[in-house]
Design a protein around this motif. Structure first.
Motif, PDB file in Angstrom:
ATOM      1  N   PRO A  82      35.965  38.049  45.542  1.00  9.66           N
ATOM      2  CA  PRO A  82      37.132  37.326  44.454  1.00  9.66           C
ATOM      3  C   PRO A  82      38.506  37.592  44.969  1.00  9.66           C
ATOM      4  N   ARG A  83      39.237  36.591  44.541  1.00  7.11           N
ATOM      5  CA  ARG A  83      40.708  36.461  45.232  1.00  7.11           C
ATOM      6  C   ARG A  83      41.385  37.912  44.566  1.00  7.11           C
ATOM      7  N   THR A  84      41.220  38.012  43.280  1.00  5.53           N
ATOM      8  CA  THR A  84      41.973  39.286  42.685  1.00  5.53           C
ATOM      9  C   THR A  84      41.652  40.560  43.443  1.00  5.53           C
ATOM     10  N   GLU A  98      32.369  40.834  37.537  1.00  5.64           N
ATOM     11  CA  GLU A  98      32.273  41.152  36.043  1.00  5.64           C
ATOM     12  C   GLU A  98      31.153  42.090  35.809  1.00  5.64           C
ATOM     13  N   PHE A 151      30.970  31.848  45.842  1.00  6.69           N
ATOM     14  CA  PHE A 151      32.158  32.556  45.267  1.00  6.69           C
ATOM     15  C   PHE A 151      32.172  32.600  43.838  1.00  6.69           C
ATOM     16  N   GLU A 152      31.466  31.623  43.060  1.00  4.98           N
ATOM     17  CA  GLU A 152      31.198  31.857  41.501  1.00  4.98           C
ATOM     18  C   GLU A 152      30.361  33.225  41.261  1.00  4.98           C
ATOM     19  N   ALA A 176      39.561  42.961  36.096  1.00  2.00           N
ATOM     20  CA  ALA A 176      39.660  41.838  35.233  1.00  2.00           C
ATOM     21  C   ALA A 176      40.462  42.076  34.106  1.00  2.00           C
ATOM     22  N   ARG A 197      32.221  36.167  41.504  1.00  2.00           N
ATOM     23  CA  ARG A 197      33.106  36.294  40.512  1.00  2.00           C
ATOM     24  C   ARG A 197      32.255  36.892  39.274  1.00  2.00           C
ATOM     25  N   ARG A 198      30.956  36.522  38.995  1.00  5.62           N
ATOM     26  CA  ARG A 198      30.281  36.881  38.000  1.00  5.62           C
ATOM     27  C   ARG A 198      29.648  38.610  38.515  1.00  5.62           C
TER      28      ARG A 198
END
Length: 698
Positions: A430-432, A633, A625-626, A657, A629-630
């Motif tokens: 993820p970008r972050t 999390e 990518f999704e 996050a 991201r999950r």
């Protein structure tokens, strides 16, 4: 610099002291940063008449009667009374004679525990007990409960932490203009978190939103950003071989020989990499792309540029199966162009290995492919210009550092050339996360799949529908297609996993292979797992790739690198036990041809909330990518970074996050602090990261 606590001789250490060392609590600063898990409110007493069943309360009582009863088990019963005359029964199933003596009738006790209504009225079972007089002062702050081990009593740990907090060097390092407004001083923040005053909203402590928590998180994020800025500056001072693209060389020959054209995304990232390795500073680039996006051919083009320039290239993969898949592809592409490709793995021994080592050392092997065997002590490159690490997160941070340091080439002037480094991952970051952990890393993304790939449909089935799934396997095989069946274990064990379930309950690959072989009589069913000898693994994979086996029962050794376009069905048993990124990788073993493909996720009950979230994410999206991201999390950043192998959590307090504003402030202030007050910046990094700052450079 923090001065370590002088360590006593090993024989002099008590059990709790040894437990402190094992937890890494061996300096005043480490103790000061060992923060509570939760708090107990011992600042007030509740009259028994006002206490409700199910509540945890603290009461002050006197012992009226004490006796030991032998019921189903021996137990100590204390009948007590508070100053209003209300009675309470204390029940202890484990006790010492010394306790019975200390709690004799007439003794005043301060008792904290859960109140319940038993057969004999109000009672507490195994409460916390402290001998107390009626006028003993109550604590003025909440009582911290720390992460500990069985050998480390809370009372001992509280005393050790209080001493560490008092002795730790917590002076303010940061100038006021660098600290976000409204945050307390560091020492005040830590003192507050260890001993919050009564009335502090517990929610702000539990969700880490209190300003005291924010100060700690900001300090850590600032140290991390400073470390990354330092790594970027250090890399800018290093030298690397300049590897320009040579027209008409191996790269052009490879492009001409490929039976397909590059996608726009592949062409773009190939040019980004070529521009990087043409410079005299070492490239430090991550090539990321979803499963099947075509990263290997981009890596081959980069290797071809290095070879054209007269240098060698090494490609390292985490498993022998993945490394061998790369080797076969690269041999197929490059040997017709007159290039020798060497193969190194733990299983290659004796004369064959010696021949490969000689070819590498003499420079005859222009490309070297293998597992971590590539960086063993007896491997010597003549002129290594480019190192490629596939599935980089599967290697520990320390291993990646070792790769960089080992492969440096000494120069006559006393300097060194460091090879360019290209890391590849099918687990998109993820970008972050990339911005936070990789301040000195450039990221290239292949964001489109080659044409002709079929979409993968994901189905989630309960274990009770297993027979239905086996019926679907028969249908697929009848159409001339092939099937993977993935299990989490090699063989049954009575050990328990982290969720407390017996591992014997889980499907294991050997039993499943036997069952499917019997159920699917007349159909070739292969078996593949990590404990097979390398030659046997290679033979099974060769038979499956050739279509001699219709079904392959395997563990996660097929997670990466296995490419069989005819495979159209993937069954993952006990899917709830796999991580989200791993499920996505496994799913990517199908859908590699033009045949419509299905991934079946079999789960067993009961299903945890995390398990439900994973399976829901898999059913809802095939976008890597999704998924990433999950996954971030659900699991946090450690897995993306190879944290487990490094042994150090790179962020201990901050949460990517939740703490984006703090991260933005840290990123904004770090360059200025490094430029204007380098000594302060160095002290900040040392305080918060210490030796772990090296891990930021991998």
């Amino acid at each position: 610099m923090v001065t370590p606590v002088p360590a006593p001789a090993p024989a002099a250490l008590s059990g709790p002291a040894r437990a402190l060392q094992r937890l890494g609590l061996d300096t005043p600063l480490a103790l000061a940063l060992h923060l509570p898990l939760r708090y107990e409110d011992e600042t007030r007493l509740t009259p028994l008449a006002q206490a409700r069943a199910g509540e945890t309360v603290q009461v002050q009582v006197s012992v009226v009667h004490s006796q030991v009863e032998q019921r189903s088990r021996r137990q100590l019963l204390l009948r007590c009374r508070d100053e209003a005359g209300d009675e309470l029964l204390l029940r202890f199933l484990h006790f010492y004679p010394s306790q019975q003596k200390a709690w004799a009738p007439g003794t005043g006790l301060r008792v904290r525990g859960e109140l319940r209504h038993g057969f004999f009225g109000r009672e507490m079972v195994h409460p916390q007990v402290k001998v107390a007089e009626a006028d003993d002062a109550l604590p003025q702050a909440l009582t911290p409960v720390y992460p500990a081990s069985a050998q480390l009593p809370q009372a001992y740990l509280r005393k050790a932490v209080a001493g560490g907090l008092q002795r730790a060097d917590l002076r303010e390092l940061l100038p006021p203009e660098v600290v976000p407004p409204g945050l307390p001083a560091l020492r005040a923040a830590l003192a507050f978190l260890h001993h919050p005053p009564p009335g502090t909203p517990l929610a702000t402590l539990e969700d880490h939103s209190h300003p005291a928590w924010q100060r700690l998180k900001y300090e850590e994020l600032l140290a991390q950003q400073l470390s990354q800025q330092q790594a970027r500056r250090e890399r800018a001072r290093l030298r690397a071989p300049e590897l320009p693209v040579r027209p008409g060389g191996v790269r052009d020959g490879l492009l001409a020989a490929l039976p397909w054209g590059l996608t726009d995304a592949q062409r773009r990232v190939a040019e980004e990499i070529a521009a990087d390795i043409a410079r005299p500073q070492p490239m430090h680039r991550l090539l990321q792309g979803d499963v099947g996006a075509g990263k290997t051919v981009v890596a081959a083009l980069a290797a071809a540029v290095a070879i054209d320039a007269g240098w060698q290239c090494a490609l390292m993969a985490p498993t022998e199966i993945l490394a061998e898949q790369h080797f076969k592809k690269l041999v197929q592409w490059l040997e017709p162009l007159g290039l020798q490709v060497a193969w190194l793995s733990g299983s290659r021994k004796g004369k064959l290995r010696r021949e490969q080592l000689a070819a590498i050392a003499e420079g005859r092997a222009r490309l070297v492919v293998g597992t971590h065997a590539v960086i063993q002590d007896d491997v010597h490159f003549q002129r290594l210009g480019l190192a490629i690490v596939d599935e980089q997160h599967r290697f520990g941070v320390a291993q990646r550092l070792a790769l960089r340091h080992k492969l440096r080439l000494a120069l006559p002037d006393g300097g060194a050339l460091e090879p360019h480094l290209l890391m590849m991952s099918a687990t998109p970051i993820p970008r972050t996360l990339a911005m936070t952990y990789y301040a000195d890393l450039e990221v290239s993304t292949i964001d489109q799949l080659p044409p002709g790939r079929s979409p993968i449909v994901t189905r989630v089935f309960a274990e009770s529908r297993r027979d239905e799934v086996i019926g679907r396997i028969r249908d697929e095989v009848a159409r001339g297609r092939q099937v993977y069946w993935v299990c989490p274990l090699v063989e049954a064990s009575e050990a328990e996993d982290l969720t407390g379930k017996s591992m014997a309950e889980l499907a294991n690959v050997t039993e499943t292979h036997a069952q499917l072989s019997e159920t699917l009589a007349g159909i070739g069913v292969g078996l593949l797992h990590g404990r097979l000898p390398p030659a046997d693994k290679a033979a099974v994979m060769a038979r499956f790739a050739a279509g001699e086996l219709a079904v392959l029962v395997a563990t996660t050794v097929i997670e990466v690198g296995v490419d069989v376009p005819n495979a159209s069905l993937m069954v993952i048993e006990h899917a709830e036990r796999f991580g989200l990124a791993q499920l996505h990788q496994l799913r990517g073993r199908v859908g590699r041809g033009s045949v419509e493909s299905v991934c079946v996720l079999l789960f067993s009950q009961p299903l945890s909330e995390t398990g439900k979230s994973r399976l829901k994410a898999m059913a809802e999206t095939t976008d890597g990518f999704e998924i990433a991201r999950r996954d971030l999390e659900l699991r946090g950043p450690g897995e993306f970074m190879g944290q487990r192998q490094s042994g150090d959590a790179l962020l201990r307090f901050a949460d990517l996050a939740e703490d984006a504003p703090l991260l933005a402030a840290a990123r904004r202030h770090a360059p200025r602090l490094l430029e204007q007050q380098p000594a302060v910046a160095a002290a900040q990094v040392q305080r918060w990261l210490g030796a772990a700052a090296e891990f930021m450079k991998a």
